[in-house]
Write a protein that holds these residues in place. Structure first.
Motif, PDB file in Angstrom:
ATOM      1  N   TRP A  46       0.800  -1.115   0.017  1.00  0.00           N
ATOM      2  CA  TRP A  46      -0.190   0.165   0.068  1.00  0.00           C
ATOM      3  C   TRP A  46       0.949   1.282  -0.129  1.00  0.00           C
ATOM      4  O   TRP A  46       0.761   2.247  -0.791  1.00  0.00           O
ATOM      5  N   LEU A  47       1.898   1.201   0.917  1.00  0.00           N
ATOM      6  CA  LEU A  47       2.790   2.389   0.940  1.00  0.00           C
ATOM      7  C   LEU A  47       3.460   2.736  -0.465  1.00  0.00           C
ATOM      8  O   LEU A  47       3.690   3.841  -0.870  1.00  0.00           O
ATOM      9  N   ASN A  48       3.972   1.548  -0.866  1.00  0.00           N
ATOM     10  CA  ASN A  48       4.833   1.748  -2.276  1.00  0.00           C
ATOM     11  C   ASN A  48       3.871   2.302  -3.330  1.00  0.00           C
ATOM     12  O   ASN A  48       4.348   3.024  -4.105  1.00  0.00           O
ATOM     13  N   ARG A  49       2.741   1.707  -3.285  1.00  0.00           N
ATOM     14  CA  ARG A  49       1.561   2.237  -4.173  1.00  0.00           C
ATOM     15  C   ARG A  49       1.435   3.777  -4.317  1.00  0.00           C
ATOM     16  O   ARG A  49       1.711   4.511  -5.412  1.00  0.00           O
ATOM     17  N   TYR A  50       1.393   4.135  -2.912  1.00  0.00           N
ATOM     18  CA  TYR A  50       1.217   5.790  -2.914  1.00  0.00           C
ATOM     19  C   TYR A  50       2.528   6.574  -3.252  1.00  0.00           C
ATOM     20  O   TYR A  50       2.797   7.769  -3.277  1.00  0.00           O
ATOM     21  N   GLN A  60       4.736   5.555  -5.142  1.00  0.00           N
ATOM     22  CA  GLN A  60       4.874   5.710  -6.717  1.00  0.00           C
ATOM     23  C   GLN A  60       3.805   6.970  -7.320  1.00  0.00           C
ATOM     24  O   GLN A  60       4.270   7.488  -8.155  1.00  0.00           O
ATOM     25  N   PHE A  61       2.884   6.844  -6.720  1.00  0.00           N
ATOM     26  CA  PHE A  61       1.607   7.947  -7.297  1.00  0.00           C
ATOM     27  C   PHE A  61       2.286   9.434  -7.042  1.00  0.00           C
ATOM     28  O   PHE A  61       2.507  10.304  -7.811  1.00  0.00           O
ATOM     29  N   TRP A  62       3.001   9.374  -5.782  1.00  0.00           N
ATOM     30  CA  TRP A  62       3.728  11.014  -5.381  1.00  0.00           C
ATOM     31  C   TRP A  62       4.682  11.068  -6.181  1.00  0.00           C
ATOM     32  O   TRP A  62       5.037  12.371  -6.638  1.00  0.00           O
ATOM     33  N   ASN A  75       3.794  12.197  -9.771  1.00  0.00           N
ATOM     34  CA  ASN A  75       3.037  13.571  -9.717  1.00  0.00           C
ATOM     35  C   ASN A  75       4.236  14.766  -9.319  1.00  0.00           C
ATOM     36  O   ASN A  75       4.224  15.798 -10.102  1.00  0.00           O
TER      37      ASN A  75
END
Length: 127
Positions: free
Chosen positions: A64-68, A70-72, A75
Motif C-alpha cells: 500500500w505504501l509503495n503504491r502511494y 509511486q503515485f507521489w 506527480n
C-alpha cells in the motif's frame, strides 16, 4: 518491539519488555494490540510466552505504501518537469515608488487615529 522481533525472533515477553521503561501490564496491552493486528504471534511453552513477528500484514502495508509512494513520485516528477519547462516572468528591476508607499501608510495611520470608538450597549457616549 517490532524492530526487536525483526532482529531476534521468538523473544519472551520479559525480554521484549526489558529495554522499555513501562510496566509489564502496559507491555502486555501493547502486545495484545499487535496480536490483534496480526503483526505478532504468541506461543506459550510452559510458563514462558514468546512472541514471533508475522510478515504478511507488513507486506500488505508495504504494498500500500509503495503504491502511494509511486503515485507521489510520478506527480512530483510531472510538477518538476512543468516548472523547468515554463518561462516565468521576472520581478521588476526597479524598486516600487517609495513616495506612494509612504503616502499609503500615512493615510492608513490617519484613518485609524481619527476613528471614533464605539460605546458599549446601554451606555451613552460622553461629551
Amino acid at each position: 518491539m517490532l524492530a526487536r522481533l525483526g532482529e531476534a525472533d521468538g523473544l519472551s515477553v520479559s525480554e521484549l519488555a526489558a529495554p522499555f521503561p513501562v510496566s509489564l501490564p502496559a507491555i502486555m496491552k501493547h502486545l495484545d494490540v499487535l496480536a490483534d493486528a496480526g503483526l505478532i504471534v504468541r506461543e506459550k511453552t510452559g510458563r514462558t510466552v514468546s512472541c514471533r513477528l508475522t510478515a504478511q500484514p507488513m507486506e500488505q502495508a508495504m504494498n500500500w505504501l509503495n503504491r502511494y509512494a509511486q503515485f507521489w513520485a510520478d506527480n512530483l516528477d510531472r510538477l518538476a518537469a512543468f516548472v523547468e519547462e515554463e518561462t516565468w516572468p521576472t520581478q521588476p528591476s526597479t524598486p516600487p515608488n517609495d513616495q506612494r508607499n509612504a503616502q499609503a501608510s500615512r493615510s492608513r495611520a490617519g484613518f485609524a487615529h481619527g476613528r471614533k470608538k464605539s460605546t458599549p450597549p446601554g451606555r451613552k457616549p460622553s461629551s
